[in-house]
Design a protein around this motif. Structure first.
Motif, PDB file in Angstrom:
ATOM      1  N   ARG A  48      50.662 -62.249 -46.523  1.00  0.00           N
ATOM      2  CA  ARG A  48      51.468 -61.440 -45.613  1.00  0.00           C
ATOM      3  C   ARG A  48      50.671 -61.010 -44.385  1.00  0.00           C
ATOM      4  NH1 ARG A  48      54.275 -57.576 -50.258  1.00  0.00           N
ATOM      5  NH2 ARG A  48      55.905 -59.058 -50.902  1.00  0.00           N
ATOM      6  N   GLN A  49      49.414 -60.639 -44.592  1.00  0.00           N
ATOM      7  CA  GLN A  49      48.589 -60.220 -43.466  1.00  0.00           C
ATOM      8  C   GLN A  49      48.380 -61.376 -42.494  1.00  0.00           C
ATOM      9  OE1 GLN A  49      47.174 -57.141 -42.585  1.00  0.00           O
ATOM     10  NE2 GLN A  49      48.576 -56.340 -44.139  1.00  0.00           N
ATOM     11  N   GLU A  50      48.239 -62.559 -43.041  1.00  0.00           N
ATOM     12  CA  GLU A  50      47.981 -63.719 -42.183  1.00  0.00           C
ATOM     13  C   GLU A  50      49.243 -64.237 -41.505  1.00  0.00           C
ATOM     14  OE1 GLU A  50      46.379 -68.351 -42.590  1.00  0.00           O
ATOM     15  OE2 GLU A  50      46.304 -66.981 -44.298  1.00  0.00           O
ATOM     16  N   ARG A  51      50.357 -64.257 -42.219  1.00  0.00           N
ATOM     17  CA  ARG A  51      51.557 -64.930 -41.702  1.00  0.00           C
ATOM     18  C   ARG A  51      52.659 -63.967 -41.294  1.00  0.00           C
ATOM     19  NH1 ARG A  51      52.953 -69.141 -46.332  1.00  0.00           N
ATOM     20  NH2 ARG A  51      54.511 -69.767 -44.755  1.00  0.00           N
ATOM     21  N   SER A  52      52.903 -62.912 -42.090  1.00  0.00           N
ATOM     22  CA  SER A  52      54.027 -62.018 -41.799  1.00  0.00           C
ATOM     23  C   SER A  52      53.676 -60.950 -40.769  1.00  0.00           C
ATOM     24  CB  SER A  52      54.514 -61.341 -43.088  1.00  0.00           C
ATOM     25  OG  SER A  52      54.930 -62.289 -44.034  1.00  0.00           O
ATOM     26  N   ALA A  53      52.450 -60.438 -40.804  1.00  0.00           N
ATOM     27  CA  ALA A  53      52.077 -59.358 -39.884  1.00  0.00           C
ATOM     28  C   ALA A  53      52.265 -59.741 -38.424  1.00  0.00           C
ATOM     29  CB  ALA A  53      50.635 -58.928 -40.160  1.00  0.00           C
ATOM     30  N   PRO A  54      51.862 -60.959 -37.986  1.00  0.00           N
ATOM     31  CA  PRO A  54      52.115 -61.322 -36.585  1.00  0.00           C
ATOM     32  C   PRO A  54      53.606 -61.377 -36.251  1.00  0.00           C
ATOM     33  CG  PRO A  54      50.441 -62.757 -37.533  1.00  0.00           C
ATOM     34  CD  PRO A  54      51.029 -61.974 -38.662  1.00  0.00           C
ATOM     35  N   LEU A  55      54.424 -61.830 -37.187  1.00  0.00           N
ATOM     36  CA  LEU A  55      55.874 -61.875 -36.942  1.00  0.00           C
ATOM     37  C   LEU A  55      56.440 -60.461 -36.818  1.00  0.00           C
ATOM     38  CD1 LEU A  55      56.948 -64.668 -39.467  1.00  0.00           C
ATOM     39  CD2 LEU A  55      56.458 -64.896 -37.025  1.00  0.00           C
ATOM     40  N   ILE A  56      55.947 -59.547 -37.651  1.00  0.00           N
ATOM     41  CA  ILE A  56      56.398 -58.161 -37.599  1.00  0.00           C
ATOM     42  C   ILE A  56      56.032 -57.538 -36.252  1.00  0.00           C
ATOM     43  CG2 ILE A  56      55.980 -55.864 -38.560  1.00  0.00           C
ATOM     44  CD1 ILE A  56      57.808 -57.379 -40.339  1.00  0.00           C
ATOM     45  N   ALA A  57      54.798 -57.774 -35.800  1.00  0.00           N
ATOM     46  CA  ALA A  57      54.369 -57.218 -34.519  1.00  0.00           C
ATOM     47  C   ALA A  57      55.209 -57.766 -33.378  1.00  0.00           C
ATOM     48  CB  ALA A  57      52.890 -57.534 -34.295  1.00  0.00           C
ATOM     49  N   ASP A  58      55.498 -59.058 -33.412  1.00  0.00           N
ATOM     50  CA  ASP A  58      56.323 -59.662 -32.365  1.00  0.00           C
ATOM     51  C   ASP A  58      57.753 -59.140 -32.435  1.00  0.00           C
ATOM     52  OD1 ASP A  58      56.669 -61.545 -30.197  1.00  0.00           O
ATOM     53  OD2 ASP A  58      57.818 -62.765 -31.616  1.00  0.00           O
ATOM     54  N   MET A  59      58.239 -58.905 -33.649  1.00  0.00           N
ATOM     55  CA  MET A  59      59.598 -58.398 -33.791  1.00  0.00           C
ATOM     56  C   MET A  59      59.713 -56.978 -33.249  1.00  0.00           C
ATOM     57  SD  MET A  59      62.011 -58.055 -37.201  1.00  0.00           S
ATOM     58  CE  MET A  59      61.747 -59.768 -37.650  1.00  0.00           C
ATOM     59  N   ARG A  60      58.668 -56.185 -33.385  1.00  0.00           N
ATOM     60  CA  ARG A  60      58.716 -54.824 -32.858  1.00  0.00           C
ATOM     61  C   ARG A  60      58.859 -54.846 -31.335  1.00  0.00           C
ATOM     62  NH1 ARG A  60      55.301 -49.687 -34.987  1.00  0.00           N
ATOM     63  NH2 ARG A  60      56.484 -48.124 -33.836  1.00  0.00           N
ATOM     64  N   THR A  61      58.131 -55.747 -30.678  1.00  0.00           N
ATOM     65  CA  THR A  61      58.282 -55.893 -29.225  1.00  0.00           C
ATOM     66  C   THR A  61      59.697 -56.333 -28.875  1.00  0.00           C
ATOM     67  OG1 THR A  61      55.943 -56.509 -29.068  1.00  0.00           O
ATOM     68  CG2 THR A  61      57.346 -57.047 -27.187  1.00  0.00           C
ATOM     69  N   TRP A  62      60.207 -57.284 -29.625  1.00  0.00           N
ATOM     70  CA  TRP A  62      61.582 -57.776 -29.406  1.00  0.00           C
ATOM     71  C   TRP A  62      62.587 -56.643 -29.605  1.00  0.00           C
ATOM     72  CZ3 TRP A  62      65.476 -57.857 -33.128  1.00  0.00           C
ATOM     73  CH2 TRP A  62      66.620 -58.572 -32.810  1.00  0.00           C
ATOM     74  N   LEU A  63      62.392 -55.823 -30.638  1.00  0.00           N
ATOM     75  CA  LEU A  63      63.311 -54.731 -30.937  1.00  0.00           C
ATOM     76  C   LEU A  63      63.298 -53.685 -29.822  1.00  0.00           C
ATOM     77  CD1 LEU A  63      65.189 -53.361 -33.037  1.00  0.00           C
ATOM     78  CD2 LEU A  63      63.149 -52.303 -34.025  1.00  0.00           C
ATOM     79  N   THR A  64      62.118 -53.308 -29.363  1.00  0.00           N
ATOM     80  CA  THR A  64      62.015 -52.310 -28.286  1.00  0.00           C
ATOM     81  C   THR A  64      62.668 -52.817 -27.012  1.00  0.00           C
ATOM     82  OG1 THR A  64      59.927 -51.524 -29.237  1.00  0.00           O
ATOM     83  CG2 THR A  64      60.401 -50.906 -26.964  1.00  0.00           C
ATOM     84  N   HIS A  65      62.470 -54.082 -26.711  1.00  0.00           N
ATOM     85  CA  HIS A  65      63.037 -54.675 -25.499  1.00  0.00           C
ATOM     86  C   HIS A  65      64.562 -54.640 -25.516  1.00  0.00           C
ATOM     87  CE1 HIS A  65      63.669 -57.443 -22.172  1.00  0.00           C
ATOM     88  NE2 HIS A  65      64.372 -58.231 -22.985  1.00  0.00           N
ATOM     89  N   HIS A  66      65.170 -55.044 -26.601  1.00  0.00           N
ATOM     90  CA  HIS A  66      66.630 -55.142 -26.640  1.00  0.00           C
ATOM     91  C   HIS A  66      67.301 -53.786 -26.849  1.00  0.00           C
ATOM     92  CE1 HIS A  66      66.984 -59.440 -26.254  1.00  0.00           C
ATOM     93  NE2 HIS A  66      66.064 -59.628 -27.193  1.00  0.00           N
ATOM     94  N   ARG A  67      66.647 -52.855 -27.522  1.00  0.00           N
ATOM     95  CA  ARG A  67      67.238 -51.519 -27.658  1.00  0.00           C
ATOM     96  C   ARG A  67      67.403 -50.857 -26.295  1.00  0.00           C
ATOM     97  NH1 ARG A  67      64.339 -47.482 -31.145  1.00  0.00           N
ATOM     98  NH2 ARG A  67      66.288 -46.334 -30.885  1.00  0.00           N
ATOM     99  N   ALA A  68      66.501 -51.151 -25.371  1.00  0.00           N
ATOM    100  CA  ALA A  68      66.592 -50.575 -24.025  1.00  0.00           C
ATOM    101  C   ALA A  68      67.731 -51.196 -23.217  1.00  0.00           C
ATOM    102  CB  ALA A  68      65.269 -50.769 -23.288  1.00  0.00           C
ATOM    103  N   ARG A  69      68.221 -52.359 -23.630  1.00  0.00           N
ATOM    104  CA  ARG A  69      69.260 -53.066 -22.866  1.00  0.00           C
ATOM    105  C   ARG A  69      70.650 -52.904 -23.464  1.00  0.00           C
ATOM    106  NH1 ARG A  69      67.800 -59.020 -22.985  1.00  0.00           N
ATOM    107  NH2 ARG A  69      69.669 -59.127 -21.666  1.00  0.00           N
ATOM    108  N   VAL A  70      70.726 -52.593 -24.752  1.00  0.00           N
ATOM    109  CA  VAL A  70      72.016 -52.570 -25.450  1.00  0.00           C
ATOM    110  C   VAL A  70      72.507 -51.131 -25.592  1.00  0.00           C
ATOM    111  CG1 VAL A  70      73.177 -53.132 -27.618  1.00  0.00           C
ATOM    112  CG2 VAL A  70      71.428 -54.675 -26.704  1.00  0.00           C
ATOM    113  N   ALA A  71      73.808 -50.935 -25.417  1.00  0.00           N
ATOM    114  CA  ALA A  71      74.401 -49.608 -25.575  1.00  0.00           C
ATOM    115  C   ALA A  71      74.205 -49.135 -27.010  1.00  0.00           C
ATOM    116  CB  ALA A  71      75.884 -49.651 -25.231  1.00  0.00           C
TER     117      ALA A  71
END
Length: 462
Positions: free
Chosen positions: A386-409
């Protein structure tokens, strides 16, 4: 083409041929009518099946209703195949492949051997036939439930030489003193009621067909007394579960009778489960169900009294009091469920084109694919993966989540789904830092589903 030279000259024979021809035509017409009726019936079943599988969310059937639609379709097809085979002469029947559960009969089932010998073991030449092999087939047989009466005799003995008393074996202990049922009978009633969802009044009807007249209230008395006797077993089970360091919890509605009103009210079954098999833990899987009159977090707190560790739950706010700063009691850490987060995004994709929701579903799917590969490994190996494979996906998803929450009502369906993920983000990501924690709480949902089934599905409605 009919050859007139083959027609008889006799008028009576011609009439017989004409009657036979008309009968054959009538038979063909009736056969075609039956086939048309079968086709129409199948088309209706296919339409119902498609609605159950692909209809709108508000019109979709319960998963059990989905299975029923499939069962009806398969039953109708088997009936049609059987009718076609009956209408086709034996010599003209084509060999149709049939679904076979070959070799699937469990080895522990008792086997009843039967040998079918030829009518004669004398050869046509007059010699004796000898066995050169055999064909063996197995079929599943069922002996219907059989009621029987256990007659217990306790002879009394006395001495002829003295009057010191009478010797007699003590009466065996009974679950219900002076009652009719054996312990096996009571166990059967409990399993039928709680595992097979067979109400007591139906069980009474089944028994009445064998001439056993028992009132439903009598069966209810048996169930209540058995519940009292089983209480120590339940207490030991839930105490053993709470000694674990990681558990699952979920709740589901349960209609219960409201005394005096002749109506039902909503209660709740709370399930506390342990399943350490995905990471090779030593604790055996188990689940304990507790009834509570409501869904408030105080009921979860009461059930979990004495537990300390990781509790995996859905996003129900009632669990928040388990981690309140002013809470007095052992420390509980909440891990949340990615299946619930994904479900909210999937619901949005069903209403039309939704690229952001589809992207979220894809990202969560990548996490699940990694989990499928890590399942069954020890906690250390799962954590490393998980540290090797899932953690990078989680970090990238957090950026994706912050970006779209600012754009969506925020009050739109997509905004609410993204806000849900953000609200429970820390608890959703705990599994990356602990190899024992699962990505979701499906383990407990699978155990609670049979309890929820009668709420939305009842075979008597079919």
């Amino acid at each position: 083409m009919l050859n007139t030279a083959d027609l008889p000259d006799d008028v009576a024979a011609l009439k017989a041929m004409l009657i036979a021809a008309k009968a054959r035509e009538a038979g063909k017409d009736a056969q075609m009518a039956r086939k048309d009726e079968r086709i129409e019936r199948l088309e209706k079943l296919v339409a119902a099946f498609r609605q159950a599988a692909f209809g709108r969310k508000s019109e979709k059937s319960d998963p059990d209703q989905f299975d029923l639609a499939l069962e009806d379709l398969e039953t109708a097809m088997a009936s049609i195949h059987a009718e076609d085979e009956a209408d086709t002469p034996t010599g003209n029947r084509a060999i149709r492949p049939r679904a076979i559960n070959r070799g699937s009969l469990p080895k522990h089932l008792p086997r009843v051997e039967e040998a079918i010998e030829p009518e004669s073991l004398i050869c046509a030449c007059g010699g004796c036939l000898h066995c050169i092999g055999e064909d063996v087939s197995e079929r599943l047989d069922i002996v219907p439930a059989q009621f029987r009466v256990i007659v217990t005799r306790r002879p009394k003995y006395a001495c002829r030489a003295c009057t010191d008393g009478v010797a007699q074996a003590p009466a065996p202990a009974r679950l219900i003193q002076a009652g009719l049922p054996t312990e096996a009978t009571i166990a059967h009633v409990l399993v039928s009621k709680y595992a097979d969802h067979l109400p007591l009044y139906r069980q009474a009807q089944i028994m009445s067909r064998q001439g056993i007249d028992l009132d439903r209230s009598t069966l209810a008395d048996w169930v209540g007394r058995a519940a009292f006797e089983l209480r120590p077993v339940f207490d030991a089970l839930i105490a053993d579960l709470k000694r674990s360091t990681k558990l699952f919890m979920d709740e589901t509605r349960a209609p219960v009778l409201d005394p005096g009103s002749r109506k039902t009210k909503i209660g709740y079954f709370w399930a506390l489960a342990r399943d350490d098999r995905p990471w090779g833990g030593g604790g055996p899987p188990g689940v304990a169900f507790t009834y509570a009159p409501g869904r408030g977090g105080q009921h979860a707190e009461r059930i979990l009294q004495g537990f300390a560790g990781v509790l995996q739950v859905d996003g129900y706010a009632g669990y928040n009091r388990l981690t309140a700063p002013d809470r007095v009691g052992p420390n509980i850490q909440l891990a949340y469920c990615w299946a619930h987060a994904r479900r909210k995004l999937v619901e949005i994709t069903r209403t039309g084109t939704a690229p952001i929701a589809e992207e979220g579903v894809r990202r969560i799917g990548e996490l699940y694919r990694i989990e499928a590969e890590l399942r069954g490994l020890n906690p250390e190996a799962r954590l490393a993966g998980r540290q090797e494979r899932s953690a990078p996906l989680i970090a990238d998803m957090r950026t994706w989540l912050t970006h779209h929450r600012a754009r969506v009502a925020g009050k739109s369906p997509l905004g609410e789904a993204l806000n849900y993920i953000a609200k429970y983000w820390d608890g959703l990501c705990i599994f990356v830092a602990d190899g024992r924690i699962e990505i979701d709480n499906n383990s407990v949902e699978r155990t609670i589903r049979p309890i929820a089934m009668p709420r939305s599905f009842c075979p008597c409605r079919r």
